[in-house]
Enzyme design. Structure first.
Site, short mmCIF file in Angstrom:
data_model
loop_
_atom_site.label_atom_id
_atom_site.label_comp_id
_atom_site.label_asym_id
_atom_site.label_seq_id
_atom_site.Cartn_x
_atom_site.Cartn_y
_atom_site.Cartn_z
CG ASP A 1 -1.75 1.16 1.42
OD1 ASP A 1 -1.70 2.04 0.54
OD2 ASP A 1 -2.50 1.22 2.41
CE LYS B 1 -8.60 12.57 -18.14
NZ LYS B 1 -9.25 12.57 -19.37
CG HIS C 1 -3.02 11.86 -23.77
ND1 HIS C 1 -4.13 11.92 -22.97
CD2 HIS C 1 -3.47 11.44 -24.97
CE1 HIS C 1 -5.19 11.56 -23.66
NE2 HIS C 1 -4.83 11.27 -24.90
CD GLU D 1 -12.84 10.20 -27.58
OE1 GLU D 1 -11.79 9.55 -27.60
OE2 GLU D 1 -13.44 10.49 -26.53
CG ASP E 1 -12.93 11.93 -19.88
OD1 ASP E 1 -11.90 11.60 -19.28
OD2 ASP E 1 -13.28 11.45 -20.98
CG HIS F 1 -7.49 16.00 -22.61
ND1 HIS F 1 -6.31 15.81 -21.97
CD2 HIS F 1 -8.23 14.88 -22.36
CE1 HIS F 1 -6.31 14.62 -21.37
NE2 HIS F 1 -7.47 14.05 -21.59
CE LYS G 1 -15.46 8.88 -23.45
NZ LYS G 1 -14.30 9.34 -24.20
O1 LIG Z 1 -7.98 11.28 -21.58
C1 LIG Z 1 -8.84 10.85 -22.33
O2 LIG Z 1 -8.62 10.91 -23.65
C2 LIG Z 1 -9.31 10.02 -24.54
C3 LIG Z 1 -9.12 10.63 -25.92
O3 LIG Z 1 -7.77 10.70 -26.22
P1 LIG Z 1 -7.16 9.70 -27.27
O4 LIG Z 1 -5.70 9.97 -27.22
O5 LIG Z 1 -7.52 8.29 -26.85
O6 LIG Z 1 -7.80 10.04 -28.58
C4 LIG Z 1 -10.77 9.89 -24.16
O7 LIG Z 1 -11.38 8.90 -24.95
C5 LIG Z 1 -10.89 9.52 -22.71
O8 LIG Z 1 -12.25 9.45 -22.33
C6 LIG Z 1 -10.17 10.52 -21.84
O9 LIG Z 1 -10.16 10.09 -20.50
#
Ligand SMILES: O=C1O[C@H](COP(=O)(O)O)[C@@H](O)[C@H](O)[C@H]1O
Length: 457
Positions: free
Chosen positions: A81, A136, A166, A204, A223, A228, A325
């Site tokens: 832990d 995150k 990212h 997406e 999210d 992002h 999504k």
């Molecule tokens: O951080 C996240 O990013 C993805 C989208 O990024 P990708 O690099 O996979 O295109 C997103 O689908 C996800 O929900 C989110 O947590």
């Protein structure tokens, strides 16, 4: 190149297998003299063999088997832990870290656990060269992000905190720097005098994909937009930095975020959730019926907000940020809409759509769509699309981010003040949504979202 010790907390989790280890694998296969000592730690017991198999599988998936021996030689797994000061203290003491071989502690953990581990770390002496890397979401509102920042500052200086986004490792986002600042074309028209609006879309086709545990409590606004898309917006809107060094770049990003706000959280935001449908051949269940979803939470799978950047350059220009999504098709774009010219010579006919610059995120291209003379009749205007590929990277965004993290360069990390600002921007919208001031609309999976939403498609 000297080596870095990468200690992953949460090493048995999905994030480590799905993104982190493949990102590391790609990085090591490209940067062949980089040395990393990989240590995994997590609550579940896992034999050394099982850990090594996991690492091997990830390197295989990333097509980086030739880089594997460089980590497999001295990788190990520690069960326990990480919030326990004795265990964490012993683990840290066992690592071979000095000024030439820094330590990166990567929190691949749920946010509450990360916060608890940060508390533990604050009471321990960390090696001087330690970087803390946090996934995150960074906190769950402005106050918790502030509290977490204070906690982190007890352990390491700000330039040793890597708040991971990212999207800052997306090559297209980095390409914006060259596109905007390294030629004479765009920067002179990059302001409220010439630009009508800017749209940033991340639609997406992916659905919940078994992530109810996280996503159902987060929703699309937290999210994707809070994290992002606001960062992407900041790069689109920032003032030219003096350099691309971490200080200049992150100052410029911070300046935009400080000026950003949602003017009317009710009128300037929309939310929706997908219902049953199909994406291509794939049948998608109603979000509310997905395993692990609590329908009472009213979580949105699609969010849109209009943000204003209230400064001299951008006042009055809407920045529309949208992410959702289960769309019929992927659409990941920044679309800059230019204003019409002040005057078109009388007699030139037929111009009705604005000039746009569309920057496609993955694949990385841009399209400059211009009004020009039409074919056949020179006095009737038409449209010409100039399409260009933008430079790419062999590293996926995670590889890009990992590379700067292992180099201890926080240029592609979110600075503490920026993380707090992002929460400050979306909080009024979250509050309006929790009061139900904005209806939760629906759209069938496999559609283009609810009717009438912002779209230039
Ligand atoms: O951080 C996240 O990013 C993805 C989208 O990024 P990708 O690099 O996979 O295109 C997103 O689908 C996800 O929900 C989110 O947590």
């Amino acid at each position: 190149m000297t080596g870095t010790t990468l200690l992953i907390l949460g090493a048995s989790g999905d994030l480590t297998s799905r993104l982190l280890l493949p990102g590391l694998a790609t990085l090591l296969s490209i940067e062949t003299d980089r040395r990393v000592t990989l240590v995994g730690a997590d609550l579940p017991q896992m034999s050394e063999n099982a850990w090594r198999e996991r690492v091997t599988a990830a390197f295989g998936r990333a097509d980086a088997a030739e880089a594997l021996p460089r980590v497999l030689g001295d990788t190990r797994y520690v069960a326990g832990d990480a919030t326990d000061p004795h265990l964490l203290g012993r683990l840290l003491e066992s690592l071979e870290v000095d000024s030439d071989s820094p330590l990166v502690i990567y929190f691949a953990l749920p946010p509450q656990v990360s916060a608890a581990v940060c508390e533990t770390l604050a009471g321990l002496d960390l090696p001087e060269n330690t970087t803390l890397a946090l996934e995150k979401p960074f906190g769950y509102d402005a106050q918790s992000a502030k509290d977490l920042n204070v906690l982190l500052s007890k352990s390491v200086p700000e330039d040793r905190v890597f708040r991971i986004d990212h999207f800052l490792g997306l090559y297209t986002v980095l390409n914006l720097l060259g596109l905007r600042f390294a030629n004479r074309l765009f920067e002179p028209v990059w302001d409220r005098d010439s630009i009508e609006k800017v749209e940033i879309f991340y639609d997406e086709t992916v659905t919940l994909e078994g992530r109810a545990g996280y996503f159902d409590r987060a929703g699309a606004l937290r999210d994707m937009i809070q994290s992002h898309l606001l960062q992407v917006m900041a790069v689109v809107a920032m003032e030219p930095p003096a350099s691309v060094g971490e200080r200049d770049l992150r100052d410029a990003i911070g300046q935009v975020l400080r000026a950003a706000r949602v003017v009317d959280p009710v009128a300037d935001s929309r939310r929706a959730r997908y219902t049953a449908g199909s994406i291509g051949e794939r049948a998608v269940p109603d979000y509310a019926a997905e395993e692990g979803v609590d329908p009472e939470l009213g979580t949105e799978t699609l969010a849109e907000v209009e943000v204003e950047v209230a400064n001299q350059r951008w006042a009055g220009v809407p920045f529309i940020l949208r992410s959702g999504k289960s769309f019929a098709a992927v659409r990941k774009q920044v679309v800059v809409h230019f204003k019409p010219p002040a005057h078109i010579p009388d007699g030139l006919l037929g111009r009705d759509t604005p000039d746009t610059l569309t920057i496609d995120l993955r694949p990385d291209t841009f399209t400059l769509s211009l009004t020009t003379n039409g074919s056949g009749d020179a006095f009737t205007l038409g449209r010409t699309d100039l399409v260009g590929a933008l430079g790419g990277s062999q590293l996926e965004p995670y590889g890009e981010v990992l590379s700067s993290m292992l180099d201890c360069n926080p240029r592609l990390a979110v600075r503490g003040d920026a993380a707090e600002e992002c929460w400050r921007i979306v909080e009024p919208v979250l509050a309006a949504w929790s009061r139900d001031d904005v209806p939760l609309e629906t759209y069938p999976a496999g559609s283009q979202g609810p009717e009438g939403w912002s779209s230039t498609r």
